[in-house]
Design an enzyme around this catalytic site. Structure first.
Site, PDB file in Angstrom:
ATOM      1  N   SER A 193       0.835  -1.199   0.000  1.00 56.75           N
ATOM      2  CA  SER A 193       0.000   0.000   0.000  1.00 56.75           C
ATOM      3  C   SER A 193       0.872   1.252   0.000  1.00 56.75           C
ATOM      4  O   SER A 193       1.702   1.428  -0.887  1.00 56.75           O
ATOM      5  CB  SER A 193      -0.957  -0.055   1.202  1.00 56.75           C
ATOM      6  OG  SER A 193      -1.920   0.954   1.137  1.00 56.75           O
ATOM      7  N   ASP A 258     -10.024  -4.245  -5.165  1.00 55.33           N
ATOM      8  CA  ASP A 258      -9.439  -3.315  -4.187  1.00 55.33           C
ATOM      9  C   ASP A 258     -10.299  -2.056  -4.104  1.00 55.33           C
ATOM     10  O   ASP A 258     -10.491  -1.351  -5.090  1.00 55.33           O
ATOM     11  CB  ASP A 258      -8.011  -2.956  -4.602  1.00 55.33           C
ATOM     12  CG  ASP A 258      -7.216  -2.297  -3.491  1.00 55.33           C
ATOM     13  OD1 ASP A 258      -7.777  -1.433  -2.787  1.00 55.33           O
ATOM     14  OD2 ASP A 258      -6.032  -2.628  -3.328  1.00 55.33           O
ATOM     15  N   HIS A 287      -8.429  -4.703  -0.519  1.00 51.16           N
ATOM     16  CA  HIS A 287      -7.165  -4.071  -0.142  1.00 51.16           C
ATOM     17  C   HIS A 287      -6.506  -4.754   1.049  1.00 51.16           C
ATOM     18  O   HIS A 287      -5.284  -4.725   1.171  1.00 51.16           O
ATOM     19  CB  HIS A 287      -7.409  -2.595   0.182  1.00 51.16           C
ATOM     20  CG  HIS A 287      -6.158  -1.782   0.276  1.00 51.16           C
ATOM     21  ND1 HIS A 287      -5.349  -1.535  -0.810  1.00 51.16           N
ATOM     22  CD2 HIS A 287      -5.554  -1.163   1.336  1.00 51.16           C
ATOM     23  CE1 HIS A 287      -4.319  -0.789  -0.444  1.00 51.16           C
ATOM     24  NE2 HIS A 287      -4.414  -0.565   0.858  1.00 51.16           N
TER      25      HIS A 287
END
Length: 311
Positions: A193, A258, A287
């Site tokens: 991320s 996501d 995610h």
């Protein structure tokens, strides 16, 4: 693994004005948008020196000198292992060129392994929350894991910012090489991320064994405004413009559903990367749940054990 943060797009007009007009500065926008440090879940305490060395001058933090420190986890850290595993975790603090002192962690999951992951975690966790995951991951893929908390996270001093993010991973890179003697050809950079941002930046400047980008973003503006097609001067985290400079093999992992960083970001990074290997697109994954799919570990094992040199 702990959740890596809430949605980053779908803002109201008022929220957009707050983000981009107070003041209109990329570093401030980045901090408001991307950094969500949790309440620290651990402390690091330097152990008392033996009586024979008690009169020696104190060691300077970040000097690379070995220091006996102990890790103390809070209940929020969700520790899942025994004292024996905890004893395999080394912690210390290391100074960055911008003056922050970072909390650093070295997890000896597999002492005989060739590779060490330099892991840059997500935006809403710290080392205390990630420690159990690191032990489980490293044991399964036969790698040691070195990680660090960004400025303003965990026990790290300073404040989170884009500039600090780049200085933080630079310091972590030098700590891993200096303190543990791990050479670049044995280091795999792993970013998740927001952690893909410093990972791509470092990989664009240093060659290493490999790079793993887990749910990467093209840039901050492209997350907030999905229709953005180019990088503006006020954009933050422009990884899409740096990925072409990465000369190491790159594995990109992204969930097709996501909800934070759209799947299109992973696709674009893959298409722009000159040394991309076969990616892992996890059908149906969001995610924060890619690690729950069997193909996650399977692809990592295949990449590290069979596609990279292991002699």
């Amino acid at each position: 693994m702990p959740e890596q943060g809430p949605r980053m797009n779908g803002f109201s007009l008022g929220e957009l004005c707050w983000l981009f007009c107070c003041p209109p500065c990329p570093s401030r926008i980045a901090a408001k948008l991307a950094f969500l440090p949790p309440e620290p879940t651990y402390t690091v305490r330097e152990m008392e020196a033996p009586a024979s060395t008690a009169q020696q001058p104190p060691r300077e933090e970040g000097s690379g000198e070995p220091a006996a420190c102990s890790l103390h986890l809070s209940e929020r850290a969700d520790w899942q292992y025994s004292q024996r595993e905890l004893d395999a975790v080394e912690v210390f603090r290391w100074r960055t060129e911008r003056g922050s002192f970072l909390g650093c962690m070295f997890v000896r999951c597999s002492p005989g392994s060739r590779y060490t992951l330099l892991f840059s975690h997500g935006n809403a966790v710290d080392l205390g929350q990630m420690c159990s995951f690191y032990i489980g991951l490293g044991t399964r893929i036969n790698c040691n894991i070195f990680s660090y908390d960004y400025s303003g996270y965990g026990v790290s001093s300073g404040k989170p910012s884009e500039k600090n993010l780049y200085a933080d991973i630079e310091a972590a890179w030098h700590a891993l090489r200096t303190r543990y003697g791990v050479t670049p050809e044995n280091i795999i950079l792993y970013g998740q991320s927001i952690g893909t941002v410093p990972t791509v930046d470092l990989a664009s400047r240093y060659e290493c064994a490999a790079v793993i980008l887990h749910s990467p973003l093209m840039s901050g503006l492209r997350v907030a405004f999905p229709d953005t097609r180019k990088t503006y001067c006020f954009d933050a985290f422009p990884s899409i413009d740096k990925i072409s400079k990465v000369t190491s093999p790159v594995l990109i992992i992204h969930g097709t559903e996501d909800e934070v960083i759209d799947f299109s970001h992973g696709l674009a990074m893959y298409e722009r990367c000159p040394r991309a290997v076969e990616p892992l697109w996890v059908e149906g994954a969001g995610h924060n749940d890619i690690e729950l799919y069997a193909q996650y570990l399977e692809r990592l094992k295949q990449f590290i054990s069979h596609e990279l040199p292991n002699s």
